[in-house]
Design an enzyme around this catalytic site. Structure first.
Site, mmCIF file in Angstrom:
data_model
loop_
_atom_site.group_PDB
_atom_site.id
_atom_site.type_symbol
_atom_site.label_atom_id
_atom_site.label_comp_id
_atom_site.label_asym_id
_atom_site.label_seq_id
_atom_site.Cartn_x
_atom_site.Cartn_y
_atom_site.Cartn_z
ATOM 1 N N MET A 27 0.845 -1.195 0.000
ATOM 2 C CA MET A 27 0.000 0.000 0.000
ATOM 3 C C MET A 27 0.885 1.250 0.000
ATOM 4 O O MET A 27 0.418 2.338 0.347
ATOM 5 C CB MET A 27 -0.940 -0.011 1.198
ATOM 6 C CG MET A 27 -1.908 -1.194 1.133
ATOM 7 S SD MET A 27 -3.444 -0.905 2.017
ATOM 8 C CE MET A 27 -2.842 -0.645 3.669
ATOM 9 N N ALA A 32 11.810 0.041 5.319
ATOM 10 C CA ALA A 32 12.810 -1.020 5.149
ATOM 11 C C ALA A 32 12.187 -2.424 5.134
ATOM 12 O O ALA A 32 12.756 -3.349 4.534
ATOM 13 C CB ALA A 32 13.862 -0.916 6.245
ATOM 14 N N HIS A 34 9.287 -3.282 3.654
ATOM 15 C CA HIS A 34 8.905 -3.508 2.245
ATOM 16 C C HIS A 34 10.159 -3.757 1.394
ATOM 17 O O HIS A 34 10.173 -4.630 0.525
ATOM 18 C CB HIS A 34 8.199 -2.279 1.664
ATOM 19 C CG HIS A 34 6.924 -1.889 2.336
ATOM 20 N ND1 HIS A 34 6.794 -0.740 3.077
ATOM 21 C CD2 HIS A 34 5.697 -2.489 2.370
ATOM 22 C CE1 HIS A 34 5.551 -0.633 3.532
ATOM 23 N NE2 HIS A 34 4.868 -1.678 3.127
HETATM 24 P P1 AMP Z 1 1.471 -2.986 3.398
HETATM 25 O O1 AMP Z 1 2.031 -1.891 2.554
HETATM 26 O O2 AMP Z 1 1.343 -2.624 4.850
HETATM 27 O O3 AMP Z 1 0.221 -3.590 2.816
HETATM 28 O O4 AMP Z 1 2.556 -4.152 3.367
HETATM 29 C C1 AMP Z 1 2.990 -4.717 2.163
HETATM 30 C C2 AMP Z 1 3.796 -5.956 2.467
HETATM 31 O O5 AMP Z 1 4.930 -5.606 3.259
HETATM 32 C C3 AMP Z 1 3.001 -6.997 3.259
HETATM 33 O O6 AMP Z 1 3.314 -8.293 2.767
HETATM 34 C C4 AMP Z 1 3.509 -6.800 4.657
HETATM 35 O O7 AMP Z 1 3.411 -7.953 5.468
HETATM 36 C C5 AMP Z 1 4.967 -6.454 4.390
HETATM 37 N N1 AMP Z 1 5.520 -5.758 5.560
HETATM 38 C C6 AMP Z 1 4.992 -4.689 6.208
HETATM 39 N N2 AMP Z 1 5.757 -4.367 7.274
HETATM 40 C C7 AMP Z 1 6.790 -5.244 7.287
HETATM 41 C C8 AMP Z 1 7.917 -5.448 8.149
HETATM 42 N N3 AMP Z 1 8.132 -4.674 9.218
HETATM 43 N N4 AMP Z 1 8.766 -6.453 7.859
HETATM 44 C C9 AMP Z 1 8.553 -7.266 6.771
HETATM 45 N N5 AMP Z 1 7.510 -7.129 5.937
HETATM 46 C C10 AMP Z 1 6.641 -6.141 6.189
#
Ligand code: AMP
Length: 284
Positions: A27, A32, A34
């Site tokens: 999103m 870091a 991502h």
């Molecule tokens: P989001 O933008 O929050 O939808 O996250 C996109 C992807 O990044 C999802 O697969 C999340 O699980 C992953 N993600 C978000 N935060 C972290 C983190 N701290 N460590 C590893 N992956 C993450």
């Protein structure tokens, strides 16, 4: 790196792309955590696609869809530096030209943990991920264990629907004081930010007690995590649960199977989640 905003454009660009294609749905507001997913895809795949799309379908009416942090230029720079080939950043109207009448529901897994306090959230996630997988047709899709319930839901959806993609789980990246990286951390006041470290401290303390055998039951572990979180005066617990993973069923003895200790806690208006997975006795 090319930024592509239309479904037709990304399909066209990927029709001649080298395989395997690795895909990281996000999103945006990239941090870091991502980036670690993008770098992993870069190591494992010939072509790397990142999507940035704030999906209205997965936000409840009182949630932060309108205020969710958005900065496509910065996301584009960071994605390019991490080795992305294509950044797919569609407008809402591109993915949803009309309000969709179709939803993907993964039953059972989605009515507990975050699903209980965010009704419809995982239908929104499963639906948009399904659409994105059909648009990008990747060989591998990368998801963070930070959102472990989401990962379980997507894994199950791809199995149930025989989607030709491998789901790759990636470890949670943390700040130096243990706070799990999240795009929502920017909402925290300095005081809330400081108190939010209690999540990782509570999960680490429980992990230690489980490893040394001082705690063996799921309810004891959940109780210790709850008590530790309550030492932070601004922490308001949504849930703390210890369940089997990835099936998310109630368990009694922790060592009988792989389990997840999962928590969601509010600090002011900001809801943070964190978790740790404990392997069953076969793996330990
Ligand atoms: P989001 O933008 O929050 O939808 O996250 C996109 C992807 O990044 C999802 O697969 C999340 O699980 C992953 N993600 C978000 N935060 C972290 C983190 N701290 N460590 C590893 N992956 C993450």
């Amino acid at each position: 790196m090319r930024v592509v905003k239309t479904i037709e454009g990304i399909r066209e660009a990927l029709s001649s792309a080298q395989r395997p294609v690795g895909f990281i749905p996000t999103m945006g507001s990239l941090h870091a955590g991502h980036i670690s997913l993008i770098e992993r895809a870069r190591r494992e795949c010939a072509t790397v696609v990142v999507s940035v799309f704030v999906n209205p379908l997965q936000f409840g009416p009182t949630e932060d869809f309108d205020h969710y942090p958005r900065d496509l230029d910065t996301d584009a720079r960071k994605s390019e530096e991490a080795g992305t080939d294509f950044l797919f950043a569609p407008a809402t109207k591109e993915l949803y030209p009309a309000p969709p009448r179709t939803r993907v529901t993964v039953s059972g897994l989605t009515d507990r943990l975050c699903g209980a306090s965010r009704p419809g959230h995982f239908d929104g996630v499963a639906t948009v991920v399904n659409k994105l997988l059909h648009i990008v047709s990747p060989d591998r899709v990368y998801f963070g264990l930070k959102d472990a319930q989401q990962l379980a839901v997507i894994q199950r959806m791809t199995e149930d629907l025989n989607l030709p993609v491998r789901v790759v789980p990636c470890p949670t990246l943390r700040e130096s004081d243990g706070l799990a990286m999240s795009s929502r951390n920017v909402y925290l006041s300095p005081e809330e930010r400081e108190q939010a470290t209690v999540l990782n401290r509570a999960l680490s303390l429980a992990t230690e007690q489980v490893k040394t055998g001082r705690i063996s039951r799921a309810d004891e572990a959940a109780q210790l995590i709850r008590e530790t979180i309550r030492t932070a005066p601004q922490a308001e617990i949504d849930y703390v649960e210890v369940l089997s993973y990835p099936d998310l069923e109630r368990v009694h003895e922790i060592r009988d199977q792989q389990v997840i200790a999962a928590t969601a806690v509010r600090f002011g208006n900001t809801r943070l989640i964190d978790n740790v997975i404990w392997p069953g006795k076969e793996d330990s």
